[in-house]
Design a protein around this motif. Structure first.
Motif, mmCIF file in Angstrom:
data_model
loop_
_atom_site.group_PDB
_atom_site.id
_atom_site.type_symbol
_atom_site.label_atom_id
_atom_site.label_comp_id
_atom_site.label_asym_id
_atom_site.label_seq_id
_atom_site.Cartn_x
_atom_site.Cartn_y
_atom_site.Cartn_z
ATOM 1 N N LEU A 45 0.839 -1.191 0.000
ATOM 2 C CA LEU A 45 0.000 0.000 0.000
ATOM 3 C C LEU A 45 0.876 1.243 0.000
ATOM 4 N N ARG A 46 0.410 2.286 -0.652
ATOM 5 C CA ARG A 46 1.147 3.548 -0.714
ATOM 6 C C ARG A 46 0.395 4.601 0.084
ATOM 7 N N SER A 47 1.135 5.423 0.795
ATOM 8 C CA SER A 47 0.530 6.498 1.570
ATOM 9 C C SER A 47 0.749 7.831 0.868
ATOM 10 N N LEU A 48 -0.264 8.656 0.868
ATOM 11 C CA LEU A 48 -0.180 10.014 0.339
ATOM 12 C C LEU A 48 -0.257 10.960 1.525
ATOM 13 N N ASN A 49 0.810 11.728 1.739
ATOM 14 C CA ASN A 49 0.879 12.551 2.940
ATOM 15 C C ASN A 49 0.103 13.858 2.783
ATOM 16 N N ALA A 50 0.129 14.662 3.834
ATOM 17 C CA ALA A 50 -0.711 15.859 3.879
ATOM 18 C C ALA A 50 -0.418 16.811 2.731
ATOM 19 N N ARG A 51 0.868 17.055 2.430
ATOM 20 C CA ARG A 51 1.170 17.994 1.359
ATOM 21 C C ARG A 51 0.708 17.480 0.003
ATOM 22 N N THR A 52 0.866 16.179 -0.236
ATOM 23 C CA THR A 52 0.392 15.618 -1.496
ATOM 24 C C THR A 52 -1.119 15.713 -1.594
ATOM 25 N N VAL A 53 -1.822 15.441 -0.506
ATOM 26 C CA VAL A 53 -3.279 15.563 -0.519
ATOM 27 C C VAL A 53 -3.693 17.003 -0.799
ATOM 28 N N GLN A 54 -2.987 17.965 -0.214
ATOM 29 C CA GLN A 54 -3.287 19.370 -0.491
ATOM 30 C C GLN A 54 -3.057 19.704 -1.965
ATOM 31 N N SER A 55 -2.002 19.156 -2.543
ATOM 32 C CA SER A 55 -1.726 19.386 -3.958
ATOM 33 C C SER A 55 -2.810 18.760 -4.834
ATOM 34 N N LEU A 56 -3.235 17.547 -4.494
ATOM 35 C CA LEU A 56 -4.304 16.902 -5.255
ATOM 36 C C LEU A 56 -5.603 17.691 -5.144
ATOM 37 N N ALA A 57 -5.825 18.332 -3.990
ATOM 38 C CA ALA A 57 -7.040 19.128 -3.809
ATOM 39 C C ALA A 57 -7.075 20.303 -4.774
ATOM 40 N N LEU A 58 -5.913 20.846 -5.128
ATOM 41 C CA LEU A 58 -5.870 21.960 -6.077
ATOM 42 C C LEU A 58 -6.408 21.551 -7.440
ATOM 43 N N ARG A 59 -6.387 20.251 -7.735
ATOM 44 C CA ARG A 59 -6.839 19.759 -9.043
ATOM 45 C C ARG A 59 -8.104 18.921 -8.927
ATOM 46 N N ASP A 60 -8.776 19.001 -7.786
ATOM 47 C CA ASP A 60 -10.038 18.281 -7.577
ATOM 48 C C ASP A 60 -9.854 16.767 -7.723
ATOM 49 N N LEU A 61 -8.729 16.265 -7.225
ATOM 50 C CA LEU A 61 -8.424 14.843 -7.334
ATOM 51 C C LEU A 61 -8.571 14.090 -6.014
ATOM 52 N N VAL A 62 -8.827 14.791 -4.925
ATOM 53 C CA VAL A 62 -8.901 14.106 -3.638
ATOM 54 C C VAL A 62 -10.098 13.156 -3.593
ATOM 55 N N GLU A 63 -11.233 13.597 -4.077
ATOM 56 C CA GLU A 63 -12.433 12.753 -3.992
ATOM 57 C C GLU A 63 -12.267 11.429 -4.741
ATOM 58 N N PRO A 64 -11.803 11.419 -5.994
ATOM 59 C CA PRO A 64 -11.638 10.115 -6.654
ATOM 60 C C PRO A 64 -10.569 9.240 -6.012
ATOM 61 N N VAL A 65 -9.480 9.851 -5.517
ATOM 62 C CA VAL A 65 -8.439 9.045 -4.862
ATOM 63 C C VAL A 65 -8.961 8.495 -3.537
ATOM 64 N N ALA A 66 -9.644 9.332 -2.764
ATOM 65 C CA ALA A 66 -10.218 8.862 -1.497
ATOM 66 C C ALA A 66 -11.257 7.771 -1.748
ATOM 67 N N GLY A 67 -12.010 7.902 -2.839
ATOM 68 C CA GLY A 67 -12.985 6.865 -3.179
ATOM 69 C C GLY A 67 -12.319 5.519 -3.393
ATOM 70 N N GLU A 68 -11.165 5.515 -4.029
ATOM 71 C CA GLU A 68 -10.414 4.274 -4.220
ATOM 72 C C GLU A 68 -9.932 3.728 -2.876
ATOM 73 N N GLN A 69 -9.515 4.628 -1.989
ATOM 74 C CA GLN A 69 -9.065 4.197 -0.669
ATOM 75 C C GLN A 69 -10.178 3.484 0.084
ATOM 76 N N TRP A 70 -11.351 4.105 0.169
ATOM 77 C CA TRP A 70 -12.436 3.516 0.953
ATOM 78 C C TRP A 70 -12.938 2.221 0.322
ATOM 79 N N ALA A 71 -12.979 2.183 -1.018
ATOM 80 C CA ALA A 71 -13.406 0.948 -1.684
ATOM 81 C C ALA A 71 -12.426 -0.181 -1.387
ATOM 82 N N MET A 72 -11.121 0.138 -1.399
ATOM 83 C CA MET A 72 -10.098 -0.863 -1.098
ATOM 84 C C MET A 72 -10.241 -1.376 0.333
ATOM 85 N N LEU A 73 -10.422 -0.449 1.283
ATOM 86 C CA LEU A 73 -10.524 -0.868 2.683
ATOM 87 C C LEU A 73 -11.778 -1.702 2.926
ATOM 88 N N ASP A 74 -12.874 -1.369 2.273
ATOM 89 C CA ASP A 74 -14.092 -2.187 2.389
ATOM 90 C C ASP A 74 -13.846 -3.596 1.859
#
Length: 515
Positions: A45-74
């Motif tokens: 598993l790969r971790s995306l840290n706070a700064r990377t998450v903030q950078s992804l938020a600038l491009r509206d990418l947090v929601e799709p990446v987080a969606g993959e995270q929650w689907a994987m954990l389920d």
């Protein structure tokens, strides 16, 4: 002929291509492997840290990446035995509460509830999200397209393909990993230290699942049982792997588990496995003429600490907007020199702290004592801020010693325009001139383009690259007496000062005004 060739279609290459396209350039991504080949290599598993998450938020990418995270954990929770499902549930709760900030050599770094931004998923799922975004933007991606050589001409960088074809571009960026062909063929120096450890991660079945437990302090090294069922990792401090590419066997993994744990572990079946080390090397520069490096092509180090992917993604967001401006002829080549100047020191710090983390993993009594002392130190408030800032990337300062405390730092959260977050104002890939005026005033309506006055005059000729918004100074801690902040497309503050200095700052960071 295209604007930029990106060699390597992993997360760094894909994100860079997205940033280039957003900036108006035309990138071409060349990836040697097929999608299936990349998926089979995506273990752990790969971790995306706070700064990377903030950078992804600038491009509206947090929601799709987080969606993959929650689907994987389920999915993982459904596949685990009850005890394993409890472990997944605990991780889910920590993520939902925003407590995870990372770790330092296995010593957990936990924050207060809600203060952390942290995501965790498989690399192939992150690549899928980025590939979908890139394709939606019109980026050309060629899989199964190996580059065999690179060269530079007076007005172009050249990629020779394995099938004999040749592709030219104004610039070429090697995002092709630690054994980068681009780096080697282009003559970049790559100095560092040789490996001292061998890591193995495999998908395997043990004769007895209870025979092995996760521990950082086994007699011969460490063992980690992943949240992913069947994934097992070992690390031995034996001088590094002799052969990286030979297929791993069940006997090899079994021998490693026995040496590390001291138990007669039996591996019944091995599906796949990879090896890695703490080989630590750093390119002397990230640019030679029309060829640049990003990600593991520019720096390699131990994976302990989970900082490598984040380091590479931050390379991409730093370089993307700059290279797009230069490739389009909007800014001079000198802007590209800031890429090495800013990112090289950041990577040097990561290489230093990963070497330290490896030293703290060694199975010795003296190291055990050192870990106990460090665990106490990390809980001191100032020490915790230091280590968490290092782990989650929020301590990055591109302009240390700047006269203004915000210059060189990631722009703080604020409602730049009532109801419009900063991330939304940077979403189109332009920079932002943030007028600390307390209202629309002479800059035009809130969030809109300038409408007159001194700031409007300064912005003339840069409106295709920079937009204007307004905020009251009280909404921006640390702004001081600055009248304008110039925020780069990657979210970092480029300049702060009075309105009479805006024109020069715009030219420095975004090129000369257009007539």
């Amino acid at each position: 002929m295209t604007d930029v060739i990106v060699v390597g279609g992993g997360p760094v290459g894909l994100l860079l291509a997205c940033e280039l396209k957003l900036g108006g350039a035309d990138p071409l991504v060349l990836e040697a492997a097929t999608g299936e080949e990349r998926r089979t290599r995506s273990l752990g598993l790969r971790s995306l840290n706070a700064r990377t998450v903030q950078s992804l938020a600038l491009r509206d990418l947090v929601e799709p990446v987080a969606g993959e995270q929650w689907a994987m954990l389920d999915e993982l929770a459904a596949r685990r035995e009850p005890a394993g499902a409890d472990l997944v549930a605990m991780m889910v709760e920590l993520l939902r509460q925003g407590l995870i900030r990372g770790h330092f050599s296995g010593l957990p770094l936990l924050g207060e509830a809600g203060d952390a931004e942290y995501l965790m998923l498989r690399q192939d799922r992150l690549e899928a999200v980025l590939a979908e975004r890139a394709a939606g933007m019109g980026v050309r991606i060629r899989q199964g397209c190996a580059v065999s050589d690179v060269a530079q001409e007076e007005s172009a960088a050249v990629a020779k393909l394995a099938d004999g074809r040749t592709v030219r571009a104004a610039y070429l960026v090697g995002c092709d990993g630690g054994r980068s062909l681009v780096r080697k063929r282009s003559g970049f120096a790559f100095e560092g230290t040789p490996p001292t450890m061998t890591g193995r991660t495999a998908v395997a079945e043990l004769a007895s699942a209870e025979a092995v437990t996760s521990s950082l302090r086994h007699p011969g090294g460490l063992v980690n049982l992943s949240l992913v069922p069947g994934e097992i990792a070992t690390i031995e401090f034996d001088g590094g792997p002799g052969e990286r590419d030979a297929p791993m066997t069940a006997e090899e993994l079994e021998g490693s588990l026995r040496r590390v744990t001291g138990h007669d572990v039996v591996v019944k079946r091995l599906e796949t496995g990879i090896r890695y080390s703490d080989n630590t090397r750093h390119a002397g520069t990230y640019r030679m003429g029309r060829v640049l490096l990003a990600g593991d092509a520019a720096h390699v180090h131990s994976p302990i600490g989970g900082q490598g992917l984040n380091l590479g993604l931050q390379d991409a967001v730093n370089l993307g907007w700059k290279l797009a401006l230069v490739a389009r002829g909007r800014a001079p080549e000198a802007l590209l020199d800031t890429y090495t100047a800013e990112r090289h020191p950041v990577a040097a710090r990561v290489l230093r702290n990963t070497r330290a983390q490896v030293a703290l993993m060694r199975p010795r009594p003296q190291v055990d004592a050192l870990r106990e002392v460090l665990a106490e130190v990390i809980e001191l408030p100032e020490a915790k801020r230091h280590f968490t800032g290092m782990a989650d990337g929020t301590d990055v300062d591109y302009a240390p010693g700047s006269a203004h405390p915000l210059v060189g730092r990631f722009a703080p959260r604020l409602a730049a325009v009532p109801g419009v977050p900063l991330a939304e104002l940077l979403r189109d890939g332009r920079g932002l001139a943030l007028a600390l005026s307390g209202g629309p005033g002479e800059g035009g309506p809130s969030g809109g383009e300038p409408g007159g006055g001194e700031l409007d005059a300064a912005m003339a000729g840069h409106r295709d690259r920079v937009r204007v918004a307004h905020a009251v100074p009280s909404a921006l801690p640390g702004a001081g007496d600055a009248e304008v902040l110039l925020v780069r497309p990657d979210g970092y503050v480029a300049w702060a000062g009075g309105r009479d200095g805006v024109a020069d700052a715009l030219t420095t960071w975004f090129g000369p005004p257009r007539g």
